[in-house]
Design a protein around this motif. Structure first.
Motif, PDB file in Angstrom:
ATOM      1  N   GLN A 194       0.811  -1.208   0.000  1.00  0.00           N
ATOM      2  CA  GLN A 194       0.000   0.000   0.000  1.00  0.00           C
ATOM      3  C   GLN A 194       0.854   1.272   0.000  1.00  0.00           C
ATOM      4  O   GLN A 194       0.538   2.239  -0.683  1.00  0.00           O
ATOM      5  CB  GLN A 194      -0.935  -0.016   1.209  1.00  0.00           C
ATOM      6  N   ALA A 195       1.947   1.256   0.737  1.00  0.00           N
ATOM      7  CA  ALA A 195       2.807   2.435   0.809  1.00  0.00           C
ATOM      8  C   ALA A 195       3.383   2.773  -0.570  1.00  0.00           C
ATOM      9  O   ALA A 195       3.379   3.946  -0.991  1.00  0.00           O
ATOM     10  CB  ALA A 195       3.931   2.218   1.810  1.00  0.00           C
ATOM     11  N   ASP A 196       3.875   1.768  -1.288  1.00  0.00           N
ATOM     12  CA  ASP A 196       4.405   1.996  -2.637  1.00  0.00           C
ATOM     13  C   ASP A 196       3.304   2.480  -3.581  1.00  0.00           C
ATOM     14  O   ASP A 196       3.529   3.362  -4.409  1.00  0.00           O
ATOM     15  CB  ASP A 196       5.041   0.732  -3.203  1.00  0.00           C
ATOM     16  N   ALA A 197       2.116   1.898  -3.448  1.00  0.00           N
ATOM     17  CA  ALA A 197       0.994   2.295  -4.299  1.00  0.00           C
ATOM     18  C   ALA A 197       0.662   3.768  -4.102  1.00  0.00           C
ATOM     19  O   ALA A 197       0.469   4.507  -5.074  1.00  0.00           O
ATOM     20  CB  ALA A 197      -0.228   1.423  -4.002  1.00  0.00           C
ATOM     21  N   HIS A 198       0.629   4.213  -2.864  1.00  0.00           N
ATOM     22  CA  HIS A 198       0.320   5.619  -2.587  1.00  0.00           C
ATOM     23  C   HIS A 198       1.440   6.542  -3.078  1.00  0.00           C
ATOM     24  O   HIS A 198       1.163   7.637  -3.583  1.00  0.00           O
ATOM     25  CB  HIS A 198       0.040   5.831  -1.104  1.00  0.00           C
ATOM     26  N   SER A 199       2.675   6.115  -2.962  1.00  0.00           N
ATOM     27  CA  SER A 199       3.794   6.926  -3.452  1.00  0.00           C
ATOM     28  C   SER A 199       3.697   7.120  -4.958  1.00  0.00           C
ATOM     29  O   SER A 199       3.873   8.239  -5.467  1.00  0.00           O
ATOM     30  CB  SER A 199       5.120   6.266  -3.113  1.00  0.00           C
ATOM     31  N   LEU A 247      -5.085  11.449 -13.706  1.00  0.00           N
ATOM     32  CA  LEU A 247      -6.122  10.868 -12.856  1.00  0.00           C
ATOM     33  C   LEU A 247      -5.659   9.462 -12.517  1.00  0.00           C
ATOM     34  O   LEU A 247      -5.185   8.733 -13.393  1.00  0.00           O
ATOM     35  CB  LEU A 247      -7.456  10.797 -13.598  1.00  0.00           C
ATOM     36  N   VAL A 248      -5.788   9.060 -11.254  1.00  0.00           N
ATOM     37  CA  VAL A 248      -5.264   7.764 -10.828  1.00  0.00           C
ATOM     38  C   VAL A 248      -6.262   7.067  -9.909  1.00  0.00           C
ATOM     39  O   VAL A 248      -6.862   7.697  -9.044  1.00  0.00           O
ATOM     40  CB  VAL A 248      -3.922   7.929 -10.075  1.00  0.00           C
ATOM     41  N   LYS A 249      -6.423   5.763 -10.121  1.00  0.00           N
ATOM     42  CA  LYS A 249      -7.202   4.905  -9.230  1.00  0.00           C
ATOM     43  C   LYS A 249      -6.279   3.810  -8.712  1.00  0.00           C
ATOM     44  O   LYS A 249      -5.407   3.328  -9.436  1.00  0.00           O
ATOM     45  CB  LYS A 249      -8.349   4.208  -9.973  1.00  0.00           C
ATOM     46  N   LEU A 250      -6.503   3.411  -7.466  1.00  0.00           N
ATOM     47  CA  LEU A 250      -5.813   2.247  -6.904  1.00  0.00           C
ATOM     48  C   LEU A 250      -6.830   1.137  -6.734  1.00  0.00           C
ATOM     49  O   LEU A 250      -7.938   1.376  -6.254  1.00  0.00           O
ATOM     50  CB  LEU A 250      -5.191   2.575  -5.551  1.00  0.00           C
ATOM     51  N   LYS A 251      -6.430  -0.061  -7.102  1.00  0.00           N
ATOM     52  CA  LYS A 251      -7.314  -1.218  -6.952  1.00  0.00           C
ATOM     53  C   LYS A 251      -6.548  -2.302  -6.198  1.00  0.00           C
ATOM     54  O   LYS A 251      -5.588  -2.870  -6.731  1.00  0.00           O
ATOM     55  CB  LYS A 251      -7.752  -1.740  -8.318  1.00  0.00           C
ATOM     56  N   PRO A 252      -6.962  -2.578  -4.953  1.00  0.00           N
ATOM     57  CA  PRO A 252      -6.253  -3.619  -4.192  1.00  0.00           C
ATOM     58  C   PRO A 252      -6.567  -5.014  -4.732  1.00  0.00           C
ATOM     59  O   PRO A 252      -7.694  -5.308  -5.113  1.00  0.00           O
ATOM     60  CB  PRO A 252      -6.791  -3.450  -2.778  1.00  0.00           C
ATOM     61  N   PHE A 312      -1.341  -3.900  -5.364  1.00  0.00           N
ATOM     62  CA  PHE A 312      -2.257  -2.862  -5.811  1.00  0.00           C
ATOM     63  C   PHE A 312      -2.034  -2.585  -7.283  1.00  0.00           C
ATOM     64  O   PHE A 312      -0.901  -2.398  -7.714  1.00  0.00           O
ATOM     65  CB  PHE A 312      -2.019  -1.556  -5.034  1.00  0.00           C
ATOM     66  N   GLU A 313      -3.122  -2.574  -8.041  1.00  0.00           N
ATOM     67  CA  GLU A 313      -3.049  -2.113  -9.423  1.00  0.00           C
ATOM     68  C   GLU A 313      -3.153  -0.591  -9.412  1.00  0.00           C
ATOM     69  O   GLU A 313      -3.982  -0.026  -8.695  1.00  0.00           O
ATOM     70  CB  GLU A 313      -4.198  -2.678 -10.254  1.00  0.00           C
TER      71      GLU A 313
END
Length: 60
Positions: free
Chosen positions: A11-16, A27-32, A41-42
């Motif tokens: 999750q930390a890498d995904a948010h970075s 525009l960005v979406k995260l999908k666990p 996370f995608e």
């Protein structure tokens, strides 16, 4: 439609990466995938921005 441009391993890498792309104007979406805390996370952007977003990621 949205396209996956990166798979983050936590999750930390995904948010970075999300923050980096947002700061570049995407525009960005995260999908666990799996458990949110420690799963993959995608990172997705709109189809029309996928090539440019990928280029940003390659250049960092």
């Amino acid at each position: 439609m949205w396209t996956v441009v990166y798979m983050a391993h936590n999750q930390a890498d995904a948010h970075s990466i999300q923050n980096l792309l947002v700061n570049e104007g995407f525009l960005v979406k995260l999908k666990p995938i799996g458990k949110k805390e420690d799963g993959v996370f995608e990172i997705l952007v709109p189809n029309g921005e996928a090539k440019e977003a990928h280029e940003v990621l390659v250049n960092i």
